[in-house]
Design an enzyme around this catalytic site. Structure first.
Site, mmCIF file in Angstrom:
data_model
loop_
_atom_site.group_PDB
_atom_site.id
_atom_site.type_symbol
_atom_site.label_atom_id
_atom_site.label_comp_id
_atom_site.label_asym_id
_atom_site.label_seq_id
_atom_site.Cartn_x
_atom_site.Cartn_y
_atom_site.Cartn_z
ATOM 1 N N HIS A 100 45.694 37.026 49.776
ATOM 2 C CA HIS A 100 44.998 35.832 48.719
ATOM 3 C C HIS A 100 43.579 35.393 48.883
ATOM 4 C CE1 HIS A 100 45.057 31.512 46.395
ATOM 5 N NE2 HIS A 100 46.594 32.319 45.956
ATOM 6 N N SER A 145 50.360 32.638 25.341
ATOM 7 C CA SER A 145 49.216 31.912 25.589
ATOM 8 C C SER A 145 48.399 33.607 26.081
ATOM 9 C CB SER A 145 48.566 31.389 25.721
ATOM 10 O OG SER A 145 49.103 30.680 26.781
ATOM 11 N N TRP A 192 43.608 31.657 50.759
ATOM 12 C CA TRP A 192 44.703 31.732 52.398
ATOM 13 C C TRP A 192 44.162 32.612 53.202
ATOM 14 C CZ3 TRP A 192 46.355 26.890 52.832
ATOM 15 C CH2 TRP A 192 46.916 26.209 51.660
ATOM 16 N N GLU A 201 55.807 33.824 44.151
ATOM 17 C CA GLU A 201 54.586 34.434 45.102
ATOM 18 C C GLU A 201 55.239 33.930 47.067
ATOM 19 O OE1 GLU A 201 50.113 33.768 44.676
ATOM 20 O OE2 GLU A 201 51.367 32.416 45.639
#
Length: 292
Positions: A180, A71, A183, A248
């Site tokens: 990030h 997808s 974060w 990650e």
């Protein structure tokens, strides 16, 4: 060979520190340099004109690898490529490495003659349950086979990114990590590192620098190759011990042990569902959610 690689890394880091003193400047409202003296790139902290002069003299070629399967191909790949052809390293030679699981027709786009596209099929035998494991294995093979001979710098990005503004030579370095967007604004003690001591991705409580996003990593090809190899070792180690961490978290462990030489601020991969704080002057790339 390992000692030679470390020496080249040291020389490159020293050179980049010198560049940082010349071409980068501070902003008082954000972190612009790490404890190990790596620049953190925000809008307003770099002199693009000076950097352009430097990298044009080097005749620099930059690679951008993206994996799009299932997808992801239907939802995001066209937008990724169309926006990247406009905003990624404009004015420089760029090779786009598009890794897909089926035959692909490139979208219509007004790309520069300096840009070229390589489409690589991922065979059915590659379809393991772990998408990140598959793509790091494939990426390592391509770096060793041809990418290391074709580009000076290489970025690997998630397909669900859409470029909004210029992603230029201010981002180039030996080892590039993406902060990030969520974060970055939290305290180190609250960051979601892998905390199980038996995992290869383990970072003890009380340690850690930043939390890095898995959407973008960059650097010179041998440095990207080193990360892929360490990631694969970590996954195998954990599997043998009945553990399974996330891509990650392995990435964060790698950058904890191997400090990046440049950090990209949250501007370079911002989730548009978040409110934009005052620190973010320009959203360079929008990161959209995936189905998975």
């Amino acid at each position: 060979m390992h000692a030679k690689k470390r020496m080249l890394m040291l020389i490159s880091c020293l050179f980049l520190l010198l560049l940082a003193k010349v071409y980068f400047r501070r902003r008082m409202d954000v972190i612009t340099v790490t404890d190990w003296l790596a620049p953190v790139i925000w809008e307003g902290t770099f002199d693009r004109e000076a950097l352009e002069k430097h990298y044009r003299k080097q005749n620099t070629t930059v690679g951008l690898a993206v994996f799009a399967v299932g997808s992801l191909t239907d939802q995001y790949l066209d937008s990724f490529l169309q926006s990247a052809s406009k905003f990624f390293m404009p004015g420089y030679r760029v090779i786009f490495y598009v890794m897909v699981d089926r035959h692909l027709q490139l979208p219509e786009m007004d790309h520069s003659p300096l840009q070229s596209f390589q489409i690589h099929m991922i065979g059915e035998e590659r379809w393991w349950n772990n998408f990140d494991l598959m793509r790091m294995k494939v990426l390592a093979e391509h770096i060793q086979k041809h990418i290391k001979h074709e580009v000076d710098f290489l970025f690997i990005m998630s397909a669900n990114l859409v470029f909004q503004n210029e992603f230029g030579v201010e981002t180039l370095s030996t080892s590039v990590a993406q902060l990030h967007a969520w974060w970055y604004f939290w305290k180190t003690k609250d960051l979601p590192y892998e905390r199980r001591p038996t995992s290869a991705a383990y970072i003890p409580f009380g340690l850690g620098d930043f939390y890095y996003a898995d959407t973008i990593i960059g650097g010179v090809p041998f440095q990207i190759l080193d990360f892929t190899q360490e990631y694969l070792k970590g996954v195998v180690w954990d599997a043998e011990n009945g553990l399974n961490s996330t891509y990650e978290k392995y990435l964060n462990k790698y950058f904890f042990l191997n400090k990046p030489t440049k950090l990209l601020s949250p501007e370079y991969s911002w989730d548009p569902t978040f409110n934009i704080p005052r620190q973010v002057w320009y959203m360079k790339i929008a990161q959209y959610p995936t189905d998975s």
